[in-house]
Write a protein that holds these residues in place. Sequence first.
Motif, short mmCIF file in Angstrom:
data_model
loop_
_atom_site.label_atom_id
_atom_site.label_comp_id
_atom_site.label_asym_id
_atom_site.label_seq_id
_atom_site.Cartn_x
_atom_site.Cartn_y
_atom_site.Cartn_z
N ASN A 104 -12.75 46.69 9.07
CA ASN A 104 -13.62 48.21 8.54
C ASN A 104 -14.61 48.61 9.46
OD1 ASN A 104 -12.29 47.16 6.05
ND2 ASN A 104 -13.29 45.49 6.39
N GLN A 169 -5.75 34.70 12.23
CA GLN A 169 -6.29 36.21 12.25
C GLN A 169 -7.50 36.50 11.66
OE1 GLN A 169 -2.86 35.82 9.11
NE2 GLN A 169 -1.60 37.84 11.27
N ALA A 187 -14.62 34.54 6.22
CA ALA A 187 -14.15 33.36 6.95
C ALA A 187 -13.12 33.34 6.81
CB ALA A 187 -14.86 32.84 5.60
N GLY A 189 -9.12 33.39 4.87
CA GLY A 189 -9.05 33.10 3.13
C GLY A 189 -8.64 31.11 2.90
N MET B 72 -8.50 53.54 -1.02
CA MET B 72 -10.04 53.04 0.22
C MET B 72 -10.57 54.05 -0.16
SD MET B 72 -10.26 51.79 3.13
CE MET B 72 -11.71 50.69 4.37
N THR B 77 -15.60 49.31 2.68
CA THR B 77 -14.78 48.55 3.74
C THR B 77 -13.05 47.96 2.66
OG1 THR B 77 -15.52 46.06 2.72
CG2 THR B 77 -16.97 46.41 4.27
N THR B 78 -12.38 47.44 3.07
CA THR B 78 -11.42 47.21 2.33
C THR B 78 -11.41 45.80 1.32
OG1 THR B 78 -10.50 45.04 4.22
CG2 THR B 78 -9.33 47.58 4.05
N LEU B 79 -12.53 45.32 1.59
CA LEU B 79 -13.04 43.97 0.26
C LEU B 79 -13.14 44.92 -0.49
CD1 LEU B 79 -13.69 40.48 1.83
CD2 LEU B 79 -15.10 41.49 0.00
N ARG B 84 -14.09 46.47 -5.69
CA ARG B 84 -13.96 47.74 -7.31
C ARG B 84 -13.09 48.14 -7.07
NH1 ARG B 84 -12.76 52.28 -6.01
NH2 ARG B 84 -12.08 52.09 -3.77
N HIS B 97 -11.27 36.17 -0.59
CA HIS B 97 -11.22 34.30 0.11
C HIS B 97 -11.10 34.97 1.15
CE1 HIS B 97 -9.65 31.37 -3.45
NE2 HIS B 97 -9.84 32.71 -4.05
N GLY B 98 -10.79 36.24 1.28
CA GLY B 98 -9.68 36.28 2.66
C GLY B 98 -8.03 36.98 2.57
N LEU B 99 -8.22 37.71 4.09
CA LEU B 99 -7.28 38.82 4.04
C LEU B 99 -5.50 38.06 3.41
CD1 LEU B 99 -6.22 41.71 4.51
CD2 LEU B 99 -5.66 41.03 6.81
N LEU B 102 -1.06 42.81 4.68
CA LEU B 102 -0.46 43.52 4.40
C LEU B 102 0.87 44.08 5.06
CD1 LEU B 102 -2.23 45.69 7.82
CD2 LEU B 102 -0.62 46.11 7.57
N VAL B 111 -0.67 52.57 3.37
CA VAL B 111 -0.38 50.71 4.39
C VAL B 111 -1.13 49.91 3.22
CG1 VAL B 111 -1.99 49.62 5.77
CG2 VAL B 111 -1.24 51.73 5.99
N PHE B 115 -5.52 41.17 -0.47
CA PHE B 115 -6.20 40.03 -0.76
C PHE B 115 -6.54 39.15 -1.89
CE2 PHE B 115 -8.80 43.81 0.96
CZ PHE B 115 -9.50 42.43 2.43
N ARG B 116 -6.46 37.38 -1.56
CA ARG B 116 -6.56 37.00 -2.93
C ARG B 116 -8.13 36.84 -3.11
NH1 ARG B 116 -5.44 31.05 -2.29
NH2 ARG B 116 -6.05 31.02 0.06
N GLN B 169 -0.86 34.28 6.37
CA GLN B 169 -1.11 35.65 6.17
C GLN B 169 0.04 36.45 6.46
OE1 GLN B 169 -4.83 35.96 9.11
NE2 GLN B 169 -5.62 36.66 6.89
N LEU B 171 2.24 39.63 7.17
CA LEU B 171 2.43 41.50 7.68
C LEU B 171 3.97 41.96 7.04
CD1 LEU B 171 1.47 43.84 9.02
CD2 LEU B 171 2.38 42.30 11.76
#
Lengths: 189, 189
Positions: A104, A169, A187, A189, B72, B77-79, B84, B97-99, B102, B111, B115-116, B169, B171
């Motif tokens: 980002n 990733q 970190a 996920g 977004m 940021t995406t996170l 939000r 937690h992380g991505l 996608l 796109v 996230f979890r 992760q 894709l």
Amino acid sequence: MKFCSECGSGLTLRIPAGDNRPRFVCTHCGTVHYQNPKVVAGCIPEWGQQVLLCRRAIEPRLGLWTLPAGFMENDETTLQAATRETLEEASARVEIHGLYALFNLPHINQVYVMFRGRLLDLDFAPGSESLEVALFSEAAIPWETLAFPVVRETLRLYYQDRRRGSFQQHLGDIFRSGERYEARMHAPG
Amino acid sequence: MKFCSECGSGLTLRIPAGDNRPRFVCTHCGTVHYQNPKVVAGCIPEWGQQVLLCRRAIEPRLGLWTLPAGFMENDETTLQAATRETLEEASARVEIHGLYALFNLPHINQVYVMFRGRLLDLDFAPGSESLEVALFSEAAIPWETLAFPVVRETLRLYYQDRRRGSFQQHLGDIFRSGERYEARMHAPG
């Protein structure tokens, strides 16, 4: 943004009903004009122990080195966008492995989606947006003349992963801190 | 898009010099108006073995169930966007937690970045865009009344990973095939 793209009338900046932030709204037809971040898709083109970099023929950062990357277009996927940009900027054909990193860049409203890709041959050449393209070993990477902080961080992570013998990733933010840019990685996920 | 947002004059669709695809270009000031995909950021809010879903109070797919997700905004940021949206749609606080996944949706130029997230408490409630929000175990997921193919695919992968005991992760692309939607997942990098 000063005029309505639907009717040509003037715009005003106000919070629409049911929304919670200011938007450009048409004073005549009421159309709300949202502004959102753009996706930049790119690639780390690999040839054995080397990666392909492009020296920019256009502003910003004319003359500096970058990974092939550019704005994702409508009607394509991020993977297609990364493949297309690599072809346009370096005339290089790559087979994409998978998603490598998402960054980002909120200060410029961009999201970078970076892939690793295997170069399919050595018939690369500068596209119209590049002055030259070349393969670099880790020792030869021009760290001092890289075009963008996101390119520096992508290459830093790439070589860190390679030394460790496995590719993760990555998710991170590049943000401006005074005159400098900092990367803050999350970190896994 | 019919009028220039910079000067209010009419637009024409043509390929600008140095470009390779048609763009809306102002007939008066020459501004090129690019159109690019938008990022939708969302979250799988977890509470033990359950996940939080929202029933939509707005079109499209009013009345159907979805994961919290939305466009977004600039300057985030995406996170932050996923956090939000979870707060806005479900009044729920999550620690991301992380991505997780996608997805490219080229037929609608979106796109999805999913996230979890761990729900921090049970004080959730419908936001203005939701009719109800509730926790579901896998057996109770309303597969037949999910709002979007990308939500179905995200939940399918999520439970597949959970049964295997590790989260990868992902894709993938969601594309329209006649009247149906199909998911095409890419191998991990």
